[in-house]
Design a protein around this motif. Sequence first.
Motif, mmCIF file in Angstrom:
data_model
loop_
_atom_site.group_PDB
_atom_site.id
_atom_site.type_symbol
_atom_site.label_atom_id
_atom_site.label_comp_id
_atom_site.label_asym_id
_atom_site.label_seq_id
_atom_site.Cartn_x
_atom_site.Cartn_y
_atom_site.Cartn_z
ATOM 1 N N HIS A 36 -29.848 4.364 16.700
ATOM 2 C CA HIS A 36 -31.167 4.573 17.283
ATOM 3 C C HIS A 36 -31.942 5.640 16.529
ATOM 4 O O HIS A 36 -31.423 6.697 16.216
ATOM 5 C CB HIS A 36 -31.037 4.964 18.756
ATOM 6 C CG HIS A 36 -30.210 3.973 19.521
ATOM 7 N ND1 HIS A 36 -30.644 2.704 19.770
ATOM 8 C CD2 HIS A 36 -28.979 4.069 20.038
ATOM 9 C CE1 HIS A 36 -29.703 2.043 20.433
ATOM 10 N NE2 HIS A 36 -28.686 2.847 20.604
ATOM 11 N N ARG A 47 -34.431 8.558 16.416
ATOM 12 C CA ARG A 47 -34.894 9.572 17.365
ATOM 13 C C ARG A 47 -36.314 9.963 16.983
ATOM 14 O O ARG A 47 -36.556 10.441 15.878
ATOM 15 C CB ARG A 47 -33.983 10.806 17.331
ATOM 16 C CG ARG A 47 -32.520 10.548 17.670
ATOM 17 C CD ARG A 47 -32.306 10.222 19.137
ATOM 18 N NE ARG A 47 -32.935 11.135 20.059
ATOM 19 C CZ ARG A 47 -32.418 12.295 20.466
ATOM 20 N NH1 ARG A 47 -31.255 12.688 20.039
ATOM 21 N NH2 ARG A 47 -33.077 13.053 21.327
ATOM 22 N N ASP A 107 -34.838 16.954 21.477
ATOM 23 C CA ASP A 107 -34.348 17.080 22.852
ATOM 24 C C ASP A 107 -35.226 18.056 23.643
ATOM 25 O O ASP A 107 -35.853 18.957 23.066
ATOM 26 C CB ASP A 107 -32.911 17.611 22.858
ATOM 27 C CG ASP A 107 -31.921 16.534 22.423
ATOM 28 O OD1 ASP A 107 -32.347 15.367 22.254
ATOM 29 O OD2 ASP A 107 -30.746 16.862 22.241
ATOM 30 N N GLU A 110 -32.061 8.117 25.987
ATOM 31 C CA GLU A 110 -33.097 8.806 25.215
ATOM 32 C C GLU A 110 -34.089 9.508 26.147
ATOM 33 O O GLU A 110 -34.529 10.634 25.867
ATOM 34 C CB GLU A 110 -33.814 7.803 24.307
ATOM 35 C CG GLU A 110 -34.794 8.433 23.341
ATOM 36 C CD GLU A 110 -34.134 9.337 22.298
ATOM 37 O OE1 GLU A 110 -32.898 9.388 22.222
ATOM 38 O OE2 GLU A 110 -34.880 10.020 21.574
ATOM 39 N N HIS A 167 -32.429 12.674 27.223
ATOM 40 C CA HIS A 167 -32.310 13.667 26.138
ATOM 41 C C HIS A 167 -33.619 14.408 25.901
ATOM 42 O O HIS A 167 -33.624 15.609 25.636
ATOM 43 C CB HIS A 167 -31.896 12.986 24.832
ATOM 44 C CG HIS A 167 -30.450 12.603 24.794
ATOM 45 N ND1 HIS A 167 -29.425 13.461 25.130
ATOM 46 C CD2 HIS A 167 -29.855 11.439 24.463
ATOM 47 C CE1 HIS A 167 -28.270 12.848 25.017
ATOM 48 N NE2 HIS A 167 -28.495 11.611 24.619
#
Length: 163
Positions: free
Chosen positions: A4, A6, A10, A34, A37
């Motif tokens: 994945h 990003r 975060d 996600e 996060h």
Amino acid sequence: MSRHVRLYLDDQFDLVVCRLALHQVADPAALVGEMVHVTRPGGRIGVTDMIADEDSELAEETNRPERLRAPNHNRTLSLTEVHALLEAAGASVASTAVRDHDLDLKDRLTCSQTPAPVRAQIRTRLEEELAGGTATGLRPACGDDQAISFTHAWATVTGTPRD
Ligand SMILES: C[S@@+](CC[C@H](N)C(=O)[O-])C[C@H]1O[C@@H](n2cnc3c(N)ncnc32)[C@H](O)[C@@H]1O
């Protein structure tokens, strides 16, 4: 290595919401993961989507006509599965609200540009249920004008990232 990409660091957002996409994606756990996060500690995530029955066989009957209608429909999850996604992603469920949405079959099929032969197939399936056949979980009804309507249950589940 993660498959994945990003897009955000975060703990970036106070609130992250996702409406009516969970049933379309191939990997809903990655989506919710996600969301958690990128939400800061003390922040909130919110997921709204259609939900299917807890009985997996009935849920599959619900998903079948939905996939016919829209090939990008992957799978409508049950409420328990939505809760489990949040918990597995590291969030605690904070609230759950469920409500019904009544839909007109013709409008829905027009909106999704479903081809005529497939429209007929879906209508036949709902008519079978109305005649006493196997349930779809879509709770079809037929009006005086022979218009068919059905009902989706939508759930909105919110959660907070666990420390
Ligand atoms: C039914 S629409 C809902 C649109 C909007 N969120 C709403 O509530 O009206 C589903 C949305 O999910 C998006 N979607 C489906 N799969 C996706 C994916 N793998 N990545 C990003 N978006 C996706 C579609 O592009 C579409 O915008």
